[in-house]
Design a protein around this motif. Sequence first.
Motif, PDB file in Angstrom:
ATOM      1  N   SER A  23       0.805  -1.234   0.000  1.00  0.00           N
ATOM      2  CA  SER A  23       0.000   0.000   0.000  1.00  0.00           C
ATOM      3  C   SER A  23       0.834   1.278   0.000  1.00  0.00           C
ATOM      4  O   SER A  23       0.270   2.367   0.032  1.00  0.00           O
ATOM      5  CB  SER A  23      -0.908   0.012   1.236  1.00  0.00           C
ATOM      6  OG  SER A  23      -0.149   0.129   2.431  1.00  0.00           O
TER       7      SER A  23
ATOM      8  N   GLY B 102       4.122   4.034   7.963  1.00  0.00           N
ATOM      9  CA  GLY B 102       2.890   3.375   8.387  1.00  0.00           C
ATOM     10  C   GLY B 102       2.393   2.333   7.411  1.00  0.00           C
ATOM     11  O   GLY B 102       1.824   1.309   7.811  1.00  0.00           O
ATOM     12  N   ALA B 103       2.613   2.569   6.117  1.00  0.00           N
ATOM     13  CA  ALA B 103       2.131   1.618   5.109  1.00  0.00           C
ATOM     14  C   ALA B 103       2.785   0.256   5.271  1.00  0.00           C
ATOM     15  O   ALA B 103       2.121  -0.786   5.144  1.00  0.00           O
ATOM     16  CB  ALA B 103       2.395   2.168   3.709  1.00  0.00           C
TER      17      ALA B 103
ATOM     18  N   TYR C 208       1.222  -1.611   8.159  1.00  0.00           N
ATOM     19  CA  TYR C 208      -0.110  -2.099   7.791  1.00  0.00           C
ATOM     20  C   TYR C 208      -0.002  -3.323   6.887  1.00  0.00           C
ATOM     21  O   TYR C 208      -0.698  -4.329   7.087  1.00  0.00           O
ATOM     22  CB  TYR C 208      -0.881  -0.980   7.080  1.00  0.00           C
ATOM     23  CG  TYR C 208      -2.311  -1.333   6.743  1.00  0.00           C
ATOM     24  CD1 TYR C 208      -3.352  -1.025   7.610  1.00  0.00           C
ATOM     25  CD2 TYR C 208      -2.615  -1.982   5.550  1.00  0.00           C
ATOM     26  CE1 TYR C 208      -4.666  -1.369   7.296  1.00  0.00           C
ATOM     27  CE2 TYR C 208      -3.914  -2.320   5.233  1.00  0.00           C
ATOM     28  CZ  TYR C 208      -4.940  -2.011   6.110  1.00  0.00           C
ATOM     29  OH  TYR C 208      -6.230  -2.348   5.804  1.00  0.00           O
ATOM     30  N   ASP C 209       0.880  -3.235   5.888  1.00  0.00           N
ATOM     31  CA  ASP C 209       1.014  -4.336   4.938  1.00  0.00           C
ATOM     32  C   ASP C 209       1.522  -5.606   5.615  1.00  0.00           C
ATOM     33  O   ASP C 209       1.083  -6.715   5.290  1.00  0.00           O
ATOM     34  CB  ASP C 209       1.963  -3.944   3.810  1.00  0.00           C
ATOM     35  CG  ASP C 209       1.438  -2.799   2.966  1.00  0.00           C
ATOM     36  OD1 ASP C 209       0.250  -2.455   3.123  1.00  0.00           O
ATOM     37  OD2 ASP C 209       2.205  -2.237   2.170  1.00  0.00           O
TER      38      ASP C 209
ATOM     39  N   PHE D 198      -1.660  -7.043   7.349  1.00  0.00           N
ATOM     40  CA  PHE D 198      -2.894  -7.374   6.639  1.00  0.00           C
ATOM     41  C   PHE D 198      -2.729  -7.740   5.170  1.00  0.00           C
ATOM     42  O   PHE D 198      -3.575  -8.448   4.620  1.00  0.00           O
ATOM     43  CB  PHE D 198      -3.868  -6.188   6.716  1.00  0.00           C
ATOM     44  CG  PHE D 198      -4.281  -5.833   8.114  1.00  0.00           C
ATOM     45  CD1 PHE D 198      -4.961  -6.731   8.914  1.00  0.00           C
ATOM     46  CD2 PHE D 198      -3.984  -4.586   8.631  1.00  0.00           C
ATOM     47  CE1 PHE D 198      -5.342  -6.398  10.196  1.00  0.00           C
ATOM     48  CE2 PHE D 198      -4.364  -4.235   9.916  1.00  0.00           C
ATOM     49  CZ  PHE D 198      -5.043  -5.146  10.705  1.00  0.00           C
TER      50      PHE D 198
ATOM     51  N   GLY E 207      -9.254  -1.255   9.730  1.00  0.00           N
ATOM     52  CA  GLY E 207      -8.075  -0.401   9.742  1.00  0.00           C
ATOM     53  C   GLY E 207      -8.401   0.952  10.318  1.00  0.00           C
ATOM     54  O   GLY E 207      -9.444   1.152  10.928  1.00  0.00           O
ATOM     55  N   THR E 208      -7.514   1.856  10.096  1.00  0.00           N
ATOM     56  CA  THR E 208      -7.729   3.207  10.586  1.00  0.00           C
ATOM     57  C   THR E 208      -8.541   3.996   9.570  1.00  0.00           C
ATOM     58  O   THR E 208      -8.943   3.475   8.536  1.00  0.00           O
ATOM     59  CB  THR E 208      -6.380   3.893  10.805  1.00  0.00           C
ATOM     60  OG1 THR E 208      -5.645   3.856   9.568  1.00  0.00           O
ATOM     61  CG2 THR E 208      -5.575   3.182  11.873  1.00  0.00           C
TER      62      THR E 208
ATOM     63  N   ARG F 137      -8.463   3.840   5.356  1.00  0.00           N
ATOM     64  CA  ARG F 137      -7.672   2.633   5.131  1.00  0.00           C
ATOM     65  C   ARG F 137      -7.592   2.347   3.630  1.00  0.00           C
ATOM     66  O   ARG F 137      -8.428   2.811   2.843  1.00  0.00           O
ATOM     67  CB  ARG F 137      -8.322   1.448   5.838  1.00  0.00           C
ATOM     68  CG  ARG F 137      -9.640   1.026   5.202  1.00  0.00           C
ATOM     69  CD  ARG F 137     -10.276  -0.120   5.946  1.00  0.00           C
ATOM     70  NE  ARG F 137     -11.504  -0.527   5.278  1.00  0.00           N
ATOM     71  CZ  ARG F 137     -12.372  -1.387   5.781  1.00  0.00           C
ATOM     72  NH1 ARG F 137     -12.151  -1.911   6.967  1.00  0.00           N
ATOM     73  NH2 ARG F 137     -13.443  -1.721   5.117  1.00  0.00           N
TER      74      ARG F 137
END
Length: 427
Positions: free
Chosen positions: A215, A290-291, A294-295, A298, A381-382, A385
Motif C-alpha cells: 500500500s 505506516g504503510a 499495515y502491509d 494485513f 483499519g484506521t 484505510r
Amino acid sequence: MTTVVYPGGHFTHCVPRKDFHVLPKEVAGIFTIGPASFGKETCDYLLGGKLVCMSSETVCAIGTVVGLEDTDYGKSGFDGIDNDFSFNLLLAPFTPKHFWADAIAKTDRYVLRDRVADHAAQGQLIIDRLGTVTGLQARDPNGLSPVDGYGVLWRYPGANDPFAPWPGPGAAPVPEPAADPDSNRESNLFKLAAVVDGADVSIALPVLHCECEGSRIWAVCTALAPFLDILSGKLPGVPGPSVTEICHDALGWIPIVGDIVCAVAEAIVDVAMLPVVLAALAAAGVAWVGAQGYDDLFLTGPVKKQIKIGQTVVVQGRWCWDSGHAGHMELHPVVAIAIADGVPGDGADLDDPRVTDRVNDLARRWCGLLDSAPPPPAPDGTVRRPPVPGAELSPGQLATAAGQQLPENQWTVHPVIDGCSPREVIR
C-alpha cells in the motif's frame, strides 16, 4: 482441500495501449512540468500509468514458484516506495530439472524464454504474441524492448564439469536458486547472462512475474495529494485544472520555452511556500512508514508466510505489461493464489499434448473455483484505510457469499454436530 491465499492490495490499474505514455525522467520532468505537478504525474504514473492491460479479464497461470522477492528486494532510495511482494512462476509443465542440458550448454536466456513460451501450457503469458505493446517505450530500454522478459538465476552443480555423468535419470544433483549478493538474481533477462563458477553453471529460468501489491505508493500519494494541489495552485480536492496546468495550456504553443517558464514559476511559488513543502514531506514520511506496518499485518505479510519456493500454485491476477522496468509481462496485482497438487512435474514429457491438455484443464477448473470463492472480509483499519477487497465481487462470488450467510451454513464444528437443515418453503 487446499490452501487459497487472497492478497489484499488492489491499488493500481492498467491502461489501454492508446492511453500509455512514458513518465519524463526525474530531472527533465521537474524543469519542464514543475516540482509539484511532477509529483502529481509521478503518482498518476505509478498508480495507473506504467501498466498496460493485456487482457480485460483476470487470467490464471499454473506453475512452480522458483523465486521470491521481498518488499525491499533490489530497491533503494525512492524506489522503495514500491513495496510490493513478488514471486516468480516457472510455467507448467516445466520445472527446474528440465533445464539441465541448457545449463551444460549455457543456452542463451532468450532462447529459453521462447522455448517456455512455445511449450508451456500458458506460455503466451510471457510473450506478446499479438504485438499489443509493439512500439511502446519501456522505462529502461534495451535491445529487446518493449518485451524483454523476466528471469531467475538457478544454479546447476557440476554443469561445467566435462566428466560429470549427468544428465541422466536420477544422476544429476538437484538444481537450486543461485546466490544473490547484489539483488540481481531476479530481474529482466538482459541482466541475467549465464554465470560460470568453477564446475557450476547458473542460468536464467524464464518466468511469469507475479506481484502482490503493498500500500505504500497509495498511502504516500494520498497523503501528498492535498499539498501538491496547493503547491500547483489549486484548492485541495476541487475539480478542474491547477494554475500550472492553465499556464501550460496558455504557453504550450511555444516549444520547450513555454513549459520551462511555467515550471520555473511553479518552483518559485513552491520555494515561497516552504512550510507547505515541509508539511508535505512530513505527511509523506509518516505514510511511508505506516504503510509497511499495515502491509506486514494485513496485506503482503500473510502472503509471504504461505508462499514458498518449490510450491506448485495456481495464480489469478490481472495480466499486464510493466513499463517500469525494461518491459516484461506479469500478473499485477495478484488477486488469488491456490496451492495446487496433481500438476505434471519433473517427469513430464514437454512434447506430449496430453500434458498440456492436463495443465490447461487444471488451470480452467481452478480459475473457475477462484472466480466463485469470495475473499475474506476486508481487515479493520484506521480512517482512510487502503481499498482492500470486499466490496466489489463477481456474480459467482456474490452467490457464494450469499450462500455462506444462510443459517444452515453457519456451523462451527461440523454440520452434523452444530448445523441445521434449511427451512421448507410453505406454498
